[in-house]
Design an enzyme around this catalytic site. Structure first.
Site, PDB file in Angstrom:
ATOM      1  N   LYS A 188     -34.349 -15.369  -4.085  1.00 42.09           N
ATOM      2  CA  LYS A 188     -33.693 -14.953  -5.334  1.00 42.09           C
ATOM      3  C   LYS A 188     -32.576 -15.920  -5.683  1.00 42.09           C
ATOM      4  O   LYS A 188     -31.842 -16.367  -4.781  1.00 42.09           O
ATOM      5  CB  LYS A 188     -33.158 -13.524  -5.155  1.00 42.09           C
ATOM      6  CG  LYS A 188     -32.665 -12.853  -6.428  1.00 42.09           C
ATOM      7  CD  LYS A 188     -32.235 -11.414  -6.144  1.00 42.09           C
ATOM      8  CE  LYS A 188     -31.754 -10.691  -7.387  1.00 42.09           C
ATOM      9  NZ  LYS A 188     -31.370  -9.282  -7.116  1.00 42.09           N
ATOM     10  N   SER A 220     -32.444  -3.023  -6.657  1.00 40.35           N
ATOM     11  CA  SER A 220     -33.039  -4.280  -7.122  1.00 40.35           C
ATOM     12  C   SER A 220     -34.127  -4.885  -6.249  1.00 40.35           C
ATOM     13  O   SER A 220     -34.803  -5.809  -6.694  1.00 40.35           O
ATOM     14  CB  SER A 220     -31.953  -5.330  -7.332  1.00 40.35           C
ATOM     15  OG  SER A 220     -31.324  -5.100  -8.556  1.00 40.35           O
ATOM     16  N   SER A 229     -33.266  -5.961 -10.307  1.00 40.20           N
ATOM     17  CA  SER A 229     -33.080  -7.313 -10.784  1.00 40.20           C
ATOM     18  C   SER A 229     -33.929  -8.362 -10.054  1.00 40.20           C
ATOM     19  O   SER A 229     -34.089  -9.465 -10.572  1.00 40.20           O
ATOM     20  CB  SER A 229     -31.603  -7.701 -10.681  1.00 40.20           C
ATOM     21  OG  SER A 229     -31.171  -7.698  -9.333  1.00 40.20           O
TER      22      SER A 229
HETATM   23  N1  GLN Z   1     -29.963  -1.878 -12.031  1.00 41.64           N
HETATM   24  C1  GLN Z   1     -28.814  -1.722 -11.202  1.00 41.64           C
HETATM   25  C2  GLN Z   1     -27.663  -2.480 -11.815  1.00 41.64           C
HETATM   26  O1  GLN Z   1     -27.843  -3.062 -12.813  1.00 41.64           O
HETATM   27  C3  GLN Z   1     -29.084  -2.228  -9.809  1.00 41.64           C
HETATM   28  C4  GLN Z   1     -29.194  -3.692  -9.762  1.00 41.64           C
HETATM   29  C5  GLN Z   1     -29.220  -4.228  -8.361  1.00 41.64           C
HETATM   30  O2  GLN Z   1     -29.583  -3.546  -7.412  1.00 41.64           O
HETATM   31  N2  GLN Z   1     -28.764  -5.461  -8.213  1.00 41.64           N
HETATM   32  O3  GLN Z   1     -26.582  -2.494 -11.325  1.00 41.64           O
END
Ligand code: GLN
Length: 485
Positions: free
Chosen positions: A79, A178, A154
């Site tokens: 990532k 995510s 994400s």
């Molecule tokens: N969708 C959640 C956020 O926007 C989790 C994202 C994540 O786990 N990085 O914070």
């Protein structure tokens, strides 16, 4: 197995260690697959073809010398918020578009020390903030099961790359879901380890008390192999836990007789698609047929988790992202002699809309006069949520829930409705709030799109949790289904 790019981590390792294939052949096969599908899937921000071939040459030498770890010679996508020395690490943000780290994240270093082959850096929501990959400053990723839909986020690039056969596994990060949520939406396996099990050194910080790195792969056993390489105390991250890395692979004996599974009804609430709850309930019945006992439990603080998360995560984000001031890192607005204007314009132009929204929410929640009402209150709720989990884990060994209340939705559907977007993570973010391990495994389809079951365990229960997920996987065929991309 007709094509090398269809191999999983364990399968590729078997062929490599028997010297039936070379890492260079394997790497070329994944690079060719990536060339074929990437124009449509768009899972990578950077494809590191030359680096991959250098790494694979080294891996082949290791095998010739009779060395070789289970990850040696096997391609991976990392990532793009995990630092890779000499290779751009953009966090999918204009702010870091040209940023090239001078050091490796510990998690990446650990798999490299074991001979992993870096195929490239994965697309994501900017700084990890989002649930659909649409907050990438560069381009959205497509879901390999239906390219007009989102892959989740994400770590959407990682899940899409694994699902479409561009790589056998990926490293993602999970702050509120995510890793697990995109894994569910793309029909692959994703594991968020216990907080502190994997070093965050070199992981560009979003919300430091919630962030954790973990694997996305096509089987539970592959996730276990990767986890084994990732874990361990790191002097560079004071939140990593002491103790020796565990042997996660030998825990996978498939025997789950007598295991107690709690089914928290709060996780099947309003907003859960019937196709999702149906598939997850059928999956729980499969666990019962394997000898586990499932019964309803209650986690009454669940309805407060979303609000709690959306105070804590933005608060930490507003502090962490204060470092992007146009002086120390990345983009810097130069067209002025005024320091304040330079800083303002740097942040105005460098950050996307969702990131700015989070910074403002967090700065507000932390400001004097509001701190007690918001941040402090959220921390108190966090304690209650932890206690809720601790109480049920005195009665059960694991919890089974949907990973996401909905299957992958069409691109664009929720971009203008942040609350709807936030609601996608209702089932995953309580797990981060409590620092617990959670895994998503494919458990069926609804409207032709993958559904994931989330299994949650107590702190450091990864061996048990992986075995439970593995037993389910071995009894079903969902993880073998491939999209036709
Ligand atoms: N969708 C959640 C956020 O926007 C989790 C994202 C994540 O786990 N990085 O914070």
């Amino acid at each position: 197995m007709s094509q090398l790019w269809q191999l999983g981590v364990g399968q590729a390792h078997d062929l490599l260690s028997r010297r039936e294939i070379t890492s260079t052949e394997l790497t070329r096969a994944f690079l060719a697959r990536t060339r074929d599908v990437e124009e449509r899937v768009k899972a990578f921000i950077t494809v590191t073809g030359d680096t991959a071939l250098e790494h694979s040459t080294l891996a082949d030498r290791a095998f010739e010398a009779g060395e070789g770890h289970p990850l040696t010679g096997i391609p991976v996508q990392v990532k793009d918020l995990i630092c890779t020395a000499g290779i751009p690490t953009t966090c999918a943000s204009r702010m870091l578009e040209d940023y090239i780290p001078v050091y490796d994240a510990t998690a990446y270093r650990r798999i490299r020390d074991r001979g992993a082959v870096l195929l490239g850096k994965g697309n994501m929501d900017e700084f990890g903030m989002g649930s659909s990959c649409e907050n990438s400053a560069f381009f959205p990723t497509g879901n390999p099961w239906d390219l007009s839909r989102i892959p989740g986020g994400s770590s959407g690039g990682g899940a899409a790359a694994v699902a479409s056969g561009e790589v056998p596994y990926a490293l993602g990060s999970d702050t509120g879901g995510s890793i697990r949520q995109p894994a569910a939406m793309c029909g692959v396996v994703g594991l968020k380890p216990t907080y502190g099990l994997v070093s965050r050194y070199g992981l560009v910080a979003y919300a430091s008390s919630l962030d954790q790195i973990g694997p996305i792969a096509r089987s539970v056993a592959d996730c276990a192999l990767v986890l084994e390489a990732l874990t361990g105390q790191d002097p560079k991250d004071a939140t990593t836990l002491p103790g020796q890395p565990r042997d996660y692979i030998s825990a996978l004996n498939g025997d789950i007789r007598g295991m107690r599974i709690g089914v928290p009804e709060e996780y099947f609430g309003e907003g859960t698609q019937p196709g999702v709850s149906g598939a997850v309930r059928e999956a729980i019945a499969v666990l019962e047929s394997l000898g586990a006992a499932a019964f309803p439990v209650s986690l009454p603080t669940t309805p407060h988790a979303l609000a709690c998360y959306y105070i804590i995560a933005p608060s930490e984000c507003s502090a962490n992202l204060a470092r992007y001031d146009g002086v120390k890192y990345g983009y810097s607005f130069q067209d002025t002699n005024d320091t304040w204007e330079a800083m303002e314009q740097t942040r105005e132009r460098g950050f996307g809309m969702e990131v700015k929204r989070r910074i403002m929410l967090g700065a507000y929640a932390l400001s004097s006069g509001y701190y007690d009402a918001y941040y402090l209150k959220a921390q108190q709720v966090r304690t209650l949520i932890r206690e809720d989990f601790a109480r049920v884990f005195r009665k059960v060994d694991a919890l089974a829930t949907p990973t996401s209340p909905v299957v992958a939705f069409p691109k664009g559907e929720k971009v203008n409705d942040p609350v709807q977007m936030y609601l996608i993570d209702v089932c995953t973010l309580p797990v981060n709030i409590a620092g617990l391990p959670g895994i998503s495994v494919p458990c069926g389809f609804s409207d032709g799109l993958p559904v994931g079951m989330q299994l949650i365990g107590p702190h450091l229960s990864e061996p048990n949790l992986l075995n439970l997920a593995h037993a389910y996987e071995q009894a079903t065929d969902w993880h073998r289904m491939r999209p036709g991309v």
